[in-house]
Motif scaffolding. Structure first.
Motif, PDB file in Angstrom:
ATOM      1  N   LYS A 451     -16.503 -10.448  26.880  1.00 43.92           N
ATOM      2  CA  LYS A 451     -15.567  -9.329  26.984  1.00 43.92           C
ATOM      3  C   LYS A 451     -14.544  -9.592  28.092  1.00 43.92           C
ATOM      4  O   LYS A 451     -13.340  -9.333  27.942  1.00 43.92           O
ATOM      5  CB  LYS A 451     -16.334  -8.043  27.256  1.00 43.92           C
ATOM      6  CG  LYS A 451     -15.459  -6.794  27.267  1.00 43.92           C
ATOM      7  CD  LYS A 451     -16.299  -5.545  27.464  1.00 43.92           C
ATOM      8  CE  LYS A 451     -15.402  -4.306  27.408  1.00 43.92           C
ATOM      9  NZ  LYS A 451     -14.330  -4.317  28.410  1.00 43.92           N
ATOM     10  N   LYS A 452     -15.046 -10.147  29.211  1.00 41.59           N
ATOM     11  CA  LYS A 452     -14.130 -10.450  30.313  1.00 41.59           C
ATOM     12  C   LYS A 452     -13.136 -11.546  29.918  1.00 41.59           C
ATOM     13  O   LYS A 452     -11.928 -11.448  30.186  1.00 41.59           O
ATOM     14  CB  LYS A 452     -14.944 -10.902  31.530  1.00 41.59           C
ATOM     15  CG  LYS A 452     -14.130 -11.029  32.808  1.00 41.59           C
ATOM     16  CD  LYS A 452     -13.737  -9.667  33.329  1.00 41.59           C
ATOM     17  CE  LYS A 452     -13.026  -9.803  34.661  1.00 41.59           C
ATOM     18  NZ  LYS A 452     -12.590  -8.495  35.190  1.00 41.59           N
ATOM     19  N   ASP A 455     -10.615 -10.040  27.556  1.00 36.39           N
ATOM     20  CA  ASP A 455      -9.648  -9.210  28.279  1.00 36.39           C
ATOM     21  C   ASP A 455      -8.653 -10.064  29.062  1.00 36.39           C
ATOM     22  O   ASP A 455      -7.451  -9.759  29.100  1.00 36.39           O
ATOM     23  CB  ASP A 455     -10.377  -8.261  29.230  1.00 36.39           C
ATOM     24  CG  ASP A 455     -11.203  -7.235  28.479  1.00 36.39           C
ATOM     25  OD1 ASP A 455     -10.911  -7.012  27.285  1.00 36.39           O
ATOM     26  OD2 ASP A 455     -12.145  -6.672  29.075  1.00 36.39           O
ATOM     27  N   ASN A 459      -4.782 -10.123  28.434  1.00 40.52           N
ATOM     28  CA  ASN A 459      -3.829  -9.842  29.514  1.00 40.52           C
ATOM     29  C   ASN A 459      -2.842 -10.990  29.705  1.00 40.52           C
ATOM     30  O   ASN A 459      -1.670 -10.759  30.042  1.00 40.52           O
ATOM     31  CB  ASN A 459      -4.581  -9.577  30.820  1.00 40.52           C
ATOM     32  CG  ASN A 459      -5.355  -8.276  30.778  1.00 40.52           C
ATOM     33  OD1 ASN A 459      -4.944  -7.336  30.101  1.00 40.52           O
ATOM     34  ND2 ASN A 459      -6.481  -8.219  31.479  1.00 40.52           N
TER      35      ASN A 459
END
Length: 499
Positions: A451-452, A455, A459
Protein backbone atom coordinates in the motif's frame (compact mmCIF):
# COMPACT_ATOMS: atom_id res chain seq x y z
CA UNK A 1 69.02 123.91 -122.11
CA UNK A 2 68.54 120.36 -120.88
CA UNK A 3 70.63 117.63 -122.13
CA UNK A 4 68.74 114.40 -123.14
CA UNK A 5 70.27 111.13 -122.29
CA UNK A 6 69.99 108.74 -125.11
CA UNK A 7 67.84 105.66 -124.30
CA UNK A 8 69.68 102.55 -123.39
CA UNK A 9 69.36 99.37 -125.15
CA UNK A 10 65.75 98.11 -124.94
CA UNK A 11 65.25 94.92 -122.79
CA UNK A 12 62.45 92.33 -122.62
CA UNK A 13 61.21 93.49 -119.15
CA UNK A 14 59.04 96.54 -119.44
CA UNK A 15 58.69 97.05 -115.66
CA UNK A 16 60.28 100.13 -114.34
CA UNK A 17 60.80 99.09 -110.76
CA UNK A 18 63.91 97.44 -109.67
CA UNK A 19 63.79 93.66 -109.26
CA UNK A 20 65.12 93.81 -105.71
CA UNK A 21 62.46 96.25 -104.79
CA UNK A 22 59.78 94.16 -106.43
CA UNK A 23 61.05 90.91 -104.84
CA UNK A 24 61.05 92.56 -101.47
CA UNK A 25 57.44 93.58 -101.92
CA UNK A 26 56.44 90.12 -103.20
CA UNK A 27 58.21 88.48 -100.26
CA UNK A 28 56.42 90.75 -97.86
CA UNK A 29 53.08 89.97 -99.51
CA UNK A 30 53.75 86.25 -99.52
CA UNK A 31 54.75 86.35 -95.90
CA UNK A 32 51.58 88.24 -94.99
CA UNK A 33 49.49 85.78 -97.00
CA UNK A 34 51.06 82.76 -95.28
CA UNK A 35 50.63 84.38 -91.91
CA UNK A 36 46.98 85.09 -92.71
CA UNK A 37 46.35 81.49 -93.76
CA UNK A 38 48.16 80.10 -90.73
CA UNK A 39 46.38 82.31 -88.27
CA UNK A 40 43.01 81.63 -89.87
CA UNK A 41 43.67 77.91 -89.89
CA UNK A 42 44.83 77.96 -86.32
CA UNK A 43 41.82 80.03 -85.27
CA UNK A 44 39.43 77.62 -86.94
CA UNK A 45 41.36 74.60 -85.63
CA UNK A 46 40.92 75.73 -82.02
CA UNK A 47 37.14 75.72 -82.55
CA UNK A 48 36.94 72.38 -84.32
CA UNK A 49 37.56 68.77 -83.30
CA UNK A 50 40.96 67.25 -83.96
CA UNK A 51 39.70 64.95 -86.67
CA UNK A 52 38.38 67.94 -88.66
CA UNK A 53 41.80 69.57 -89.10
CA UNK A 54 42.86 69.62 -92.73
CA UNK A 55 45.79 67.44 -93.73
CA UNK A 56 48.55 69.76 -94.92
CA UNK A 57 49.65 67.22 -97.51
CA UNK A 58 46.18 66.99 -99.09
CA UNK A 59 44.86 69.37 -101.73
CA UNK A 60 42.46 72.00 -100.50
CA UNK A 61 39.61 70.98 -102.81
CA UNK A 62 39.85 67.37 -101.60
CA UNK A 63 39.87 68.13 -97.86
CA UNK A 64 36.15 68.86 -97.57
CA UNK A 65 35.12 65.68 -99.44
CA UNK A 66 37.40 63.59 -97.23
CA UNK A 67 36.06 65.33 -94.13
CA UNK A 68 32.37 64.82 -95.01
CA UNK A 69 32.71 61.25 -96.27
CA UNK A 70 32.36 59.59 -92.76
CA UNK A 71 29.11 61.56 -92.22
CA UNK A 72 27.18 59.94 -95.06
CA UNK A 73 24.73 57.01 -94.64
CA UNK A 74 26.00 53.50 -95.17
CA UNK A 75 24.32 51.02 -97.44
CA UNK A 76 23.83 47.56 -95.84
CA UNK A 77 22.72 44.38 -97.55
CA UNK A 78 19.76 42.48 -96.18
CA UNK A 79 19.38 38.70 -96.10
CA UNK A 80 16.55 38.83 -98.62
CA UNK A 81 18.72 40.63 -101.16
CA UNK A 82 17.55 44.20 -100.57
CA UNK A 83 19.49 47.18 -99.30
CA UNK A 84 18.93 49.62 -96.47
CA UNK A 85 20.72 52.85 -95.59
CA UNK A 86 21.75 53.28 -91.95
CA UNK A 87 23.41 56.30 -90.30
CA UNK A 88 26.95 55.85 -89.03
CA UNK A 89 27.28 54.94 -85.32
CA UNK A 90 28.31 57.45 -82.71
CA UNK A 91 26.95 60.59 -81.09
CA UNK A 92 25.49 63.44 -83.10
CA UNK A 93 22.31 64.71 -84.78
CA UNK A 94 21.11 62.55 -87.70
CA UNK A 95 20.05 64.57 -90.74
CA UNK A 96 17.68 62.18 -92.50
CA UNK A 97 16.80 64.61 -95.27
CA UNK A 98 20.37 65.07 -96.43
CA UNK A 99 21.28 61.54 -95.23
CA UNK A 100 24.19 62.74 -93.17
CA UNK A 101 25.20 62.46 -89.51
CA UNK A 102 27.84 64.99 -88.48
CA UNK A 103 29.71 64.08 -85.32
CA UNK A 104 29.10 65.91 -82.04
CA UNK A 105 30.91 69.25 -82.13
CA UNK A 106 33.43 69.79 -79.36
CA UNK A 107 35.45 72.92 -78.79
CA UNK A 108 38.92 72.93 -77.26
CA UNK A 109 38.69 76.48 -76.03
CA UNK A 110 36.53 77.79 -73.19
CA UNK A 111 33.35 79.33 -74.50
CA UNK A 112 31.79 82.48 -73.11
CA UNK A 113 29.54 80.29 -70.92
CA UNK A 114 32.48 78.25 -69.73
CA UNK A 115 31.97 79.18 -66.06
CA UNK A 116 28.28 78.24 -66.17
CA UNK A 117 29.10 75.03 -68.03
CA UNK A 118 31.72 74.07 -65.44
CA UNK A 119 29.28 74.86 -62.63
CA UNK A 120 26.64 72.73 -64.31
CA UNK A 121 29.16 69.92 -64.80
CA UNK A 122 30.16 70.15 -61.16
CA UNK A 123 26.50 70.04 -60.15
CA UNK A 124 25.99 66.96 -62.31
CA UNK A 125 28.98 65.25 -60.66
CA UNK A 126 27.68 66.22 -57.23
CA UNK A 127 24.18 65.03 -58.10
CA UNK A 128 25.52 61.77 -59.48
CA UNK A 129 27.56 61.24 -56.32
CA UNK A 130 24.56 62.17 -54.20
CA UNK A 131 22.37 59.73 -56.11
CA UNK A 132 24.95 56.99 -55.63
CA UNK A 133 25.32 57.85 -51.95
CA UNK A 134 21.56 57.95 -51.51
CA UNK A 135 21.20 54.57 -53.21
CA UNK A 136 23.97 53.15 -51.03
CA UNK A 137 22.32 54.66 -47.94
CA UNK A 138 18.99 53.14 -48.97
CA UNK A 139 20.64 49.76 -49.40
CA UNK A 140 22.38 50.10 -46.04
CA UNK A 141 19.10 51.12 -44.41
CA UNK A 142 17.25 48.19 -45.94
CA UNK A 143 20.04 45.81 -44.87
CA UNK A 144 19.91 47.29 -41.36
CA UNK A 145 16.14 46.79 -41.25
CA UNK A 146 16.56 43.18 -42.33
CA UNK A 147 19.25 42.69 -39.71
CA UNK A 148 16.90 44.16 -37.10
CA UNK A 149 14.13 41.85 -38.24
CA UNK A 150 16.48 38.89 -38.07
CA UNK A 151 17.58 40.01 -34.60
CA UNK A 152 13.97 40.11 -33.44
CA UNK A 153 13.31 36.65 -34.86
CA UNK A 154 16.47 35.33 -33.25
CA UNK A 155 15.53 36.89 -29.91
CA UNK A 156 12.05 35.34 -30.09
CA UNK A 157 13.55 31.98 -31.01
CA UNK A 158 16.02 32.32 -28.15
CA UNK A 159 13.11 32.99 -25.79
CA UNK A 160 11.33 29.88 -27.06
CA UNK A 161 14.53 27.84 -26.81
CA UNK A 162 15.22 29.21 -23.33
CA UNK A 163 11.66 28.31 -22.31
CA UNK A 164 12.18 24.80 -23.66
CA UNK A 165 15.54 24.60 -21.87
CA UNK A 166 13.78 25.64 -18.66
CA UNK A 167 11.26 22.84 -19.24
CA UNK A 168 14.12 20.37 -19.71
CA UNK A 169 15.78 21.60 -16.51
CA UNK A 170 12.44 21.36 -14.75
CA UNK A 171 12.19 17.82 -16.10
CA UNK A 172 15.52 17.05 -14.45
CA UNK A 173 14.18 18.43 -11.16
CA UNK A 174 11.01 16.36 -11.58
CA UNK A 175 13.18 13.31 -12.19
CA UNK A 176 15.14 14.09 -9.05
CA UNK A 177 11.90 14.59 -7.10
CA UNK A 178 10.57 11.29 -8.39
CA UNK A 179 13.75 9.48 -7.32
CA UNK A 180 13.59 11.09 -3.87
CA UNK A 181 9.92 10.30 -3.44
CA UNK A 182 10.54 6.67 -4.30
CA UNK A 183 13.04 6.58 -1.45
CA UNK A 184 10.02 6.79 0.89
CA UNK A 185 9.07 3.25 -0.04
CA UNK A 186 9.67 0.54 2.53
CA UNK A 187 12.77 -1.57 2.29
CA UNK A 188 10.92 -4.52 0.81
CA UNK A 189 9.65 -2.31 -2.04
CA UNK A 190 13.07 -0.86 -2.90
CA UNK A 191 14.06 -3.81 -5.04
CA UNK A 192 15.46 -2.33 -8.29
CA UNK A 193 12.86 -2.56 -11.03
CA UNK A 194 12.18 -1.18 -14.49
CA UNK A 195 10.74 2.01 -13.03
CA UNK A 196 14.11 2.84 -11.48
CA UNK A 197 15.80 2.00 -14.78
CA UNK A 198 13.34 4.25 -16.62
CA UNK A 199 14.09 7.11 -14.22
CA UNK A 200 17.82 6.68 -14.83
CA UNK A 201 17.21 6.55 -18.59
CA UNK A 202 15.03 9.66 -18.38
CA UNK A 203 17.79 11.50 -16.52
CA UNK A 204 20.36 10.60 -19.18
CA UNK A 205 18.01 11.65 -22.01
CA UNK A 206 17.18 14.94 -20.31
CA UNK A 207 20.87 15.67 -19.76
CA UNK A 208 21.55 15.01 -23.45
CA UNK A 209 18.65 17.34 -24.38
CA UNK A 210 20.00 19.96 -21.99
CA UNK A 211 23.46 19.82 -23.57
CA UNK A 212 21.95 20.12 -27.03
CA UNK A 213 19.80 23.10 -26.07
CA UNK A 214 22.70 24.81 -24.30
CA UNK A 215 24.81 24.38 -27.43
CA UNK A 216 22.04 26.00 -29.49
CA UNK A 217 21.85 28.85 -26.97
CA UNK A 218 25.62 29.42 -27.14
CA UNK A 219 25.56 29.38 -30.95
CA UNK A 220 22.63 31.78 -31.07
CA UNK A 221 24.31 34.07 -28.54
CA UNK A 222 27.43 34.26 -30.71
CA UNK A 223 25.29 34.92 -33.78
CA UNK A 224 23.30 37.51 -31.86
CA UNK A 225 26.44 39.41 -30.94
CA UNK A 226 27.65 39.25 -34.56
CA UNK A 227 24.28 40.53 -35.82
CA UNK A 228 24.30 43.36 -33.28
CA UNK A 229 27.83 44.34 -34.30
CA UNK A 230 26.89 44.19 -37.99
CA UNK A 231 23.80 46.31 -37.27
CA UNK A 232 25.95 48.94 -35.54
CA UNK A 233 28.40 48.93 -38.45
CA UNK A 234 25.56 49.32 -40.94
CA UNK A 235 24.09 52.14 -38.85
CA UNK A 236 27.44 53.93 -38.73
CA UNK A 237 27.94 53.59 -42.49
CA UNK A 238 24.33 54.65 -43.07
CA UNK A 239 24.72 57.82 -40.99
CA UNK A 240 28.04 58.55 -42.69
CA UNK A 241 26.45 58.17 -46.13
CA UNK A 242 23.49 60.35 -45.17
CA UNK A 243 25.77 63.32 -44.57
CA UNK A 244 25.96 63.82 -48.34
CA UNK A 245 22.17 63.72 -48.93
CA UNK A 246 20.78 65.75 -46.05
CA UNK A 247 19.32 68.38 -48.42
CA UNK A 248 17.72 65.85 -50.81
CA UNK A 249 14.17 65.09 -49.73
CA UNK A 250 13.29 61.72 -51.22
CA UNK A 251 12.26 58.47 -49.47
CA UNK A 252 14.92 55.77 -49.47
CA UNK A 253 12.37 53.12 -50.45
CA UNK A 254 11.57 55.14 -53.55
CA UNK A 255 15.26 55.16 -54.38
CA UNK A 256 15.38 51.37 -54.17
CA UNK A 257 12.31 51.09 -56.40
CA UNK A 258 13.93 53.36 -58.95
CA UNK A 259 17.05 51.23 -58.82
CA UNK A 260 14.97 48.07 -59.31
CA UNK A 261 16.19 46.53 -56.05
CA UNK A 262 13.94 45.66 -53.13
CA UNK A 263 16.80 44.38 -51.01
CA UNK A 264 20.51 44.85 -51.31
CA UNK A 265 21.35 41.58 -49.54
CA UNK A 266 19.07 39.81 -52.04
CA UNK A 267 17.35 37.49 -49.56
CA UNK A 268 13.77 38.75 -49.36
CA UNK A 269 13.48 40.34 -52.81
CA UNK A 270 10.55 39.00 -54.82
CA UNK A 271 12.02 37.57 -58.04
CA UNK A 272 10.44 38.96 -61.18
CA UNK A 273 11.71 38.81 -64.78
CA UNK A 274 10.39 42.33 -65.46
CA UNK A 275 12.58 43.91 -62.77
CA UNK A 276 16.18 44.24 -63.84
CA UNK A 277 18.08 45.36 -60.76
CA UNK A 278 21.23 47.36 -60.97
CA UNK A 279 24.45 45.48 -60.64
CA UNK A 280 26.60 45.88 -57.61
CA UNK A 281 29.05 48.71 -58.27
CA UNK A 282 32.73 48.10 -57.58
CA UNK A 283 33.91 49.46 -54.23
CA UNK A 284 35.73 52.77 -54.50
CA UNK A 285 37.37 54.50 -51.54
CA UNK A 286 36.46 57.94 -52.94
CA UNK A 287 33.12 56.95 -54.44
CA UNK A 288 29.63 56.42 -53.09
CA UNK A 289 30.06 52.67 -52.53
CA UNK A 290 33.08 52.51 -50.22
CA UNK A 291 34.89 49.30 -49.21
CA UNK A 292 33.52 49.74 -45.66
CA UNK A 293 29.96 49.69 -46.98
CA UNK A 294 30.78 46.71 -49.21
CA UNK A 295 32.29 44.82 -46.28
CA UNK A 296 29.30 45.67 -44.04
CA UNK A 297 26.78 44.53 -46.67
CA UNK A 298 28.73 41.35 -47.39
CA UNK A 299 28.86 40.55 -43.69
CA UNK A 300 25.13 41.31 -43.39
CA UNK A 301 24.35 38.94 -46.25
CA UNK A 302 26.52 36.21 -44.76
CA UNK A 303 25.02 36.67 -41.27
CA UNK A 304 21.48 36.72 -42.62
CA UNK A 305 22.01 33.42 -44.43
CA UNK A 306 23.68 31.90 -41.36
CA UNK A 307 20.98 33.20 -39.01
CA UNK A 308 18.27 31.86 -41.30
CA UNK A 309 19.79 28.37 -41.16
CA UNK A 310 20.33 28.72 -37.40
CA UNK A 311 16.70 29.70 -36.85
CA UNK A 312 15.51 26.70 -38.84
CA UNK A 313 17.82 24.37 -36.87
CA UNK A 314 16.80 25.87 -33.51
CA UNK A 315 13.09 25.60 -34.30
CA UNK A 316 13.58 22.02 -35.51
CA UNK A 317 15.58 21.07 -32.40
CA UNK A 318 13.01 22.73 -30.14
CA UNK A 319 10.13 20.81 -31.71
CA UNK A 320 12.13 17.57 -31.67
CA UNK A 321 13.11 18.00 -28.02
CA UNK A 322 9.51 18.84 -27.10
CA UNK A 323 8.28 15.61 -28.68
CA UNK A 324 11.16 13.60 -27.23
CA UNK A 325 10.62 14.98 -23.72
CA UNK A 326 6.92 14.19 -23.89
CA UNK A 327 7.62 10.66 -25.09
CA UNK A 328 10.19 10.06 -22.33
CA UNK A 329 7.86 11.44 -19.66
CA UNK A 330 4.96 9.38 -20.98
CA UNK A 331 7.14 6.25 -20.95
CA UNK A 332 8.16 6.86 -17.33
CA UNK A 333 4.58 7.56 -16.26
CA UNK A 334 3.39 4.47 -18.13
CA UNK A 335 6.06 2.37 -16.39
CA UNK A 336 5.06 3.74 -12.99
CA UNK A 337 1.39 3.08 -13.79
CA UNK A 338 2.27 -0.48 -14.78
CA UNK A 339 4.15 -0.86 -11.49
CA UNK A 340 1.10 0.48 -9.64
CA UNK A 341 -1.15 -2.07 -11.37
CA UNK A 342 1.26 -4.86 -10.50
CA UNK A 343 1.43 -3.62 -6.91
CA UNK A 344 -2.37 -3.47 -6.74
CA UNK A 345 -2.58 -7.02 -8.11
CA UNK A 346 -0.12 -8.31 -5.51
CA UNK A 347 -1.92 -6.33 -2.84
CA UNK A 348 -5.22 -7.95 -3.75
CA UNK A 349 -3.63 -11.39 -3.67
CA UNK A 350 -2.06 -10.70 -0.29
CA UNK A 351 -5.36 -9.35 1.01
CA UNK A 352 -7.14 -12.49 -0.21
CA UNK A 353 -4.46 -14.67 1.37
CA UNK A 354 -4.80 -12.67 4.58
CA UNK A 355 -8.55 -13.24 4.58
CA UNK A 356 -8.13 -16.96 4.04
CA UNK A 357 -5.47 -17.12 6.74
CA UNK A 358 -7.70 -15.20 9.14
CA UNK A 359 -10.38 -17.91 8.88
CA UNK A 360 -7.80 -20.65 9.34
CA UNK A 361 -6.33 -18.89 12.39
CA UNK A 362 -9.79 -18.51 13.91
CA UNK A 363 -10.59 -22.18 13.36
CA UNK A 364 -7.20 -23.30 14.70
CA UNK A 365 -7.56 -21.05 17.75
CA UNK A 366 -11.05 -22.38 18.44
CA UNK A 367 -9.89 -25.97 17.98
CA UNK A 368 -6.92 -25.34 20.25
CA UNK A 369 -9.19 -23.95 22.92
CA UNK A 370 -11.38 -27.03 22.58
CA UNK A 371 -8.24 -29.17 22.91
CA UNK A 372 -7.43 -27.38 26.17
CA UNK A 373 -10.93 -28.04 27.41
CA UNK A 374 -10.63 -31.69 26.36
CA UNK A 375 -7.29 -31.97 28.16
CA UNK A 376 -8.84 -30.54 31.30
CA UNK A 377 -11.71 -32.96 31.07
CA UNK A 378 -9.32 -35.91 30.54
CA UNK A 379 -7.09 -34.87 33.42
CA UNK A 380 -10.11 -34.95 35.73
CA UNK A 381 -11.22 -32.76 38.61
CA UNK A 382 -8.86 -30.66 40.72
CA UNK A 383 -10.33 -31.57 44.13
CA UNK A 384 -11.27 -34.91 45.77
CA UNK A 385 -14.61 -33.54 46.65
CA UNK A 386 -15.37 -33.29 42.98
CA UNK A 387 -14.57 -36.94 42.31
CA UNK A 388 -17.41 -39.13 41.23
CA UNK A 389 -17.76 -42.85 41.96
CA UNK A 390 -17.04 -43.91 38.40
CA UNK A 391 -13.76 -42.06 38.51
CA UNK A 392 -12.33 -44.07 41.45
CA UNK A 393 -10.17 -47.12 40.82
CA UNK A 394 -11.25 -48.93 44.08
CA UNK A 395 -14.89 -49.15 43.17
CA UNK A 396 -16.46 -52.61 43.85
CA UNK A 397 -16.73 -53.77 40.28
CA UNK A 398 -13.09 -52.99 39.52
CA UNK A 399 -11.89 -54.48 42.80
CA UNK A 400 -13.79 -57.67 42.13
CA UNK A 401 -12.47 -57.90 38.53
CA UNK A 402 -8.84 -57.41 39.61
CA UNK A 403 -8.98 -60.51 41.85
CA UNK A 404 -8.40 -62.68 38.81
CA UNK A 405 -4.80 -63.44 37.87
CA UNK A 406 -3.23 -61.35 35.04
CA UNK A 407 -6.02 -59.02 34.78
CA UNK A 408 -4.71 -55.35 34.61
CA UNK A 409 -7.25 -52.83 33.63
CA UNK A 410 -5.98 -50.32 30.98
CA UNK A 411 -7.84 -47.34 32.42
CA UNK A 412 -4.92 -45.51 34.06
CA UNK A 413 -2.44 -46.33 31.30
CA UNK A 414 -4.78 -45.31 28.53
CA UNK A 415 -5.65 -42.12 30.35
CA UNK A 416 -1.96 -41.22 30.68
CA UNK A 417 -1.24 -42.08 27.06
CA UNK A 418 -4.23 -40.13 25.84
CA UNK A 419 -3.31 -37.13 27.96
CA UNK A 420 0.28 -37.18 26.64
CA UNK A 421 -0.91 -37.54 23.04
CA UNK A 422 -3.37 -34.72 23.50
CA UNK A 423 -0.63 -32.56 25.03
CA UNK A 424 1.69 -33.19 22.07
CA UNK A 425 -1.12 -32.34 19.65
CA UNK A 426 -1.84 -29.17 21.58
CA UNK A 427 1.86 -28.18 21.41
CA UNK A 428 1.92 -28.91 17.67
CA UNK A 429 -1.24 -26.87 17.19
CA UNK A 430 0.27 -24.00 19.18
CA UNK A 431 3.37 -24.12 16.97
CA UNK A 432 1.26 -24.08 13.82
CA UNK A 433 -0.84 -21.29 15.25
CA UNK A 434 2.28 -19.30 16.04
CA UNK A 435 3.52 -19.80 12.47
CA UNK A 436 0.14 -18.71 11.17
CA UNK A 437 0.25 -15.60 13.33
CA UNK A 438 3.78 -14.84 12.16
CA UNK A 439 2.78 -15.34 8.52
CA UNK A 440 -0.28 -13.15 9.11
CA UNK A 441 1.92 -10.47 10.60
CA UNK A 442 4.26 -10.72 7.64
CA UNK A 443 1.29 -10.51 5.31
CA UNK A 444 -0.01 -7.46 7.13
CA UNK A 445 3.43 -5.83 6.89
CA UNK A 446 3.75 -6.82 3.24
CA UNK A 447 0.26 -5.47 2.58
CA UNK A 448 1.23 -2.24 4.33
CA UNK A 449 4.43 -2.03 2.27
CA UNK A 450 2.50 -2.68 -0.93
CA UNK A 451 0.00 0.00 0.00
CA UNK A 452 2.86 2.35 0.84
CA UNK A 453 4.65 1.58 -2.42
CA UNK A 454 1.42 2.06 -4.38
CA UNK A 455 0.79 5.39 -2.66
CA UNK A 456 4.36 6.52 -3.32
CA UNK A 457 4.16 5.58 -7.01
CA UNK A 458 0.77 7.25 -7.25
CA UNK A 459 2.16 10.39 -5.64
CA UNK A 460 5.15 10.29 -8.00
CA UNK A 461 2.86 10.11 -11.05
CA UNK A 462 0.62 12.82 -9.62
CA UNK A 463 3.62 15.00 -8.82
CA UNK A 464 5.04 14.52 -12.32
CA UNK A 465 1.73 15.42 -13.97
CA UNK A 466 1.32 18.45 -11.72
CA UNK A 467 4.88 19.71 -12.07
CA UNK A 468 4.89 19.26 -15.85
CA UNK A 469 2.09 21.80 -16.22
CA UNK A 470 3.30 24.91 -18.11
CA UNK A 471 2.12 27.18 -15.28
CA UNK A 472 4.69 25.64 -12.93
CA UNK A 473 7.94 27.50 -13.45
CA UNK A 474 11.48 26.30 -12.84
CA UNK A 475 11.85 28.28 -9.59
CA UNK A 476 8.78 26.61 -8.06
CA UNK A 477 10.08 23.16 -8.92
CA UNK A 478 13.50 24.15 -7.54
CA UNK A 479 11.98 25.31 -4.24
CA UNK A 480 10.02 22.08 -4.02
CA UNK A 481 13.09 19.91 -4.53
CA UNK A 482 15.03 21.95 -1.95
CA UNK A 483 12.21 21.63 0.63
CA UNK A 484 11.65 17.91 0.05
CA UNK A 485 14.45 15.96 1.71
CA UNK A 486 13.47 12.40 2.62
CA UNK A 487 16.49 11.93 4.89
CA UNK A 488 15.93 8.51 6.46
CA UNK A 489 12.40 7.48 5.50
CA UNK A 490 12.84 3.92 6.81
CA UNK A 491 12.71 5.06 10.49
CA UNK A 492 9.00 5.73 10.44
CA UNK A 493 8.14 2.28 9.08
CA UNK A 494 10.58 0.49 11.38
CA UNK A 495 8.16 0.95 14.31
CA UNK A 496 5.57 -1.27 12.66
CA UNK A 497 8.01 -3.60 10.94
CA UNK A 498 7.85 -7.29 11.92
CA UNK A 499 10.36 -8.33 14.51
Amino acid sequence: MPVLIPPAERSQDTRVGAPAWREAAVATTQKAHLLTDRCGQEAVTMWQPKDSVRDPHMARHLCRAAYIQPWRFRVEMLKGGGTVEQPPPGEGVTLWKSKMKPPAWQARLPLPLHRDARAQQTAEVVHAHARGVRLTAARLCRAQNQINGQLRQLLRQRQDTDRRLSEVRKGLLINQQSAKLRDYRPKSEKVPDKADSMLVWEEEELKAMKRKMEKDMEKSETLLKALASCRDTLGHCFKERLQAVELMNQPLDKVLEQAGRHSWVDLFRVPSPRIQGQKTPPPEPMGAYTPECAAALHEAKHLLMESKDTLVDMAKNEEQILQQQRQVSDCVCATLAQKMRETMELKERMNMSLGLMRGTINRCTKFNQEMYITRGIIKGPLSKSHLETREKLDRPLVRMYQRHVGTQLPEATRLAQGTDKLQRHIAYMEKNLQELLTARKNLIWGLHCKKKGYDVDFNVVRLRLRQQHPHVCYEQAQRLISDRDPGKPAHRESAIAPQ
